[in-house]
Scaffold this motif. Sequence first.
Motif, short mmCIF file in Angstrom:
data_model
loop_
_atom_site.label_atom_id
_atom_site.label_comp_id
_atom_site.label_asym_id
_atom_site.label_seq_id
_atom_site.Cartn_x
_atom_site.Cartn_y
_atom_site.Cartn_z
N VAL A 166 6.86 -5.92 45.26
CA VAL A 166 6.48 -5.78 46.67
C VAL A 166 5.32 -6.74 46.96
CG1 VAL A 166 5.46 -4.25 48.39
CG2 VAL A 166 7.26 -3.40 46.89
N ASN A 195 11.26 -7.65 52.08
CA ASN A 195 9.99 -7.98 51.42
C ASN A 195 9.36 -9.15 52.15
OD1 ASN A 195 7.98 -7.60 49.52
ND2 ASN A 195 8.96 -8.84 47.95
N LYS A 226 2.83 0.43 52.04
CA LYS A 226 3.04 -0.57 50.98
C LYS A 226 1.81 -0.65 50.08
CE LYS A 226 6.99 -2.35 52.63
NZ LYS A 226 7.05 -1.92 54.00
N ASP A 279 10.03 -2.25 42.84
CA ASP A 279 8.74 -2.08 43.49
C ASP A 279 7.62 -2.92 42.87
OD1 ASP A 279 9.68 -0.39 45.42
OD2 ASP A 279 9.07 1.45 44.41
N GLU A 295 8.23 -0.61 60.17
CA GLU A 295 7.68 -1.14 58.92
C GLU A 295 6.58 -2.14 59.18
OE1 GLU A 295 9.18 -1.67 55.23
OE2 GLU A 295 11.30 -1.29 55.68
#
Length: 605
Positions: free
Chosen positions: A472, A391, A277, A469, A325
Amino acid sequence: MATIASMHMYGFSLQPRLCSTRGRPAKITRTKPLATHDSSAHIVRTPPRFKELQQVLKTKLREASAAGSSASKKLLDAFVDSIFTFSHQSLRPTESNFAPVEEIGQITNILRIEGAIPEDFPEGVYIRNGPNPLFGALHTVNSIFGQTEDIWVEGEGMLHALYFNKKGEDNTWSISYNNRYVQSDTFRIEKDRQKPCFLSSAKGDPIAIFAASILNKQRFGKASRNYSNTNVFQHAGRVFSAAENDNPHEIDLENLGTICSWDVGGDWNMPFTAHPKVAPGSGDLVIHGFSFVKPFLTVGVISEDGKKLKHKVDLKQERCAFSHEIGITERYNIIMDMPLTMNLSRILQGAPFLDYEAESYARIGVMPRYGDADSVIWFDVEPFCTIHLVNCFEEHNEVVMRGFRVPGSILMGPTVLEHSVDEEPANQGLNEEYFSRLYEWRLNMKSMSVIEKYLTGAGIDMEFPVINDKYVGLNHKYAYAQVVDSQGSLAGGCGIVRPKFGGFAKLYLEDKIKPCQDLINVEYHHLGRNKFCSGATFVPKVNGANEDDGWIISFVHDEEINNSQAHIIDAQRFENGPVAKIILKHRVPYGFHGAFISRSTYKKR
């Protein structure tokens, strides 16, 4: 010693074998979790014949070590060739688009487009990763130790790319396509030998798994292949292919050639997440790696220019929790410590290496960006399993985490759904525990309390979320996901399900169905019967004013005519048909994650 890569992809292949009986799931018999008050649960009971076959393996390894280096490798190769037999796994007719395709390796022009590419669509490359077994099929391996087999997420990584370029004075669109294998070190080994060499170690008889992993390690220095088949990401103008059992591989976007393996200047020598990320504000890249041996979970931060590992810390976890993740906010890294765990000792008990410990604990950690193990603030939560996050963000005193909560019992729900995505979503009387649904955790940093709840109903199963994106780590209004087509996934009978996605969902995260209720509004884009998608990603409009100014792009396969396409869907007119369908000459198998790389952000090597 089963591999991380063989277990990692979203849990789909890790489901128990089920048959639907009158719309109900078959009974699942599960191994008792190791986390129990019964001390006998920690005793490893050696399976019959294990000592005998272990001695055979030890003898061969002793003979190999006594020989010279070159001779020992030849001795081990001869041993493997003499007692291990590879055979192709067959596919059902309904699984035909999971079959691999030939590598093209060069750009081919596309001449047929239905509709039109929008004028303000950015120039760039839509690229998707996925498994593509090198020798025509996944393999089953038989030997005196028993049987092992590949699982469907284990094919070598193949990239499929669509190039969007404007040509001439009138800026007309030129579209082209290419596919190419990611050339990892283990890919090159098998390519050079022109035959499968790595013994399957993902699934099978415990002794056979143990033997396969040891022999792979002795022959090639690795217990399993490096697949690099999960995701594509960009950092510091460079593009990488990734899977979480190995370092990423840098890709030449112009021809999809593999440039090198990226270990951040030699400072990252462990598994590397497939979902890094980019931190809002700093542009640093937040990464992590998990392993079934200590350290179980390591978090890192790479500089904005990609040249330096600025931070690396062992979080000193007590178990290996499956951590596909990591979440980020403006100030924090968000850690999931779930009871979906990897444990080597389970193999010798005949139990799964990766299993859901239903009676164990679950917690979510909030870690300052450059913190250490002692700085993490842990919140105890209800046991959960989440493969993909939507998110995370900060709001007042709360840290908010959203992701798709997957049932621990079967990890994904398509095995029990009885409707297709082209029907109206409805619960249909099924138990909600079998659905993958959007879930929210609100962690109050002041009161240390947690509020957790579902945001979507039990009528439809979603996964593979994407957002714009630019948001994020920040509060946002919209997310998108692929929707499981249960009938397509189940077609052909019982067994391990290979999921198919029959459409898309747009999630209105701030728009409730009814005031004072938790469930949010959802719009659906249906592909139609026997049409399935993979690799959806959000492409923001050039100079777009709103968060949803842009398009969803995805590869789509029509199984009735065996034709692959790419669909471009207006995110603000989501339920309408695609604004463009790009008709491909070559079949694109179902795969995993995709990305759109803008020409303006890519630095040609």
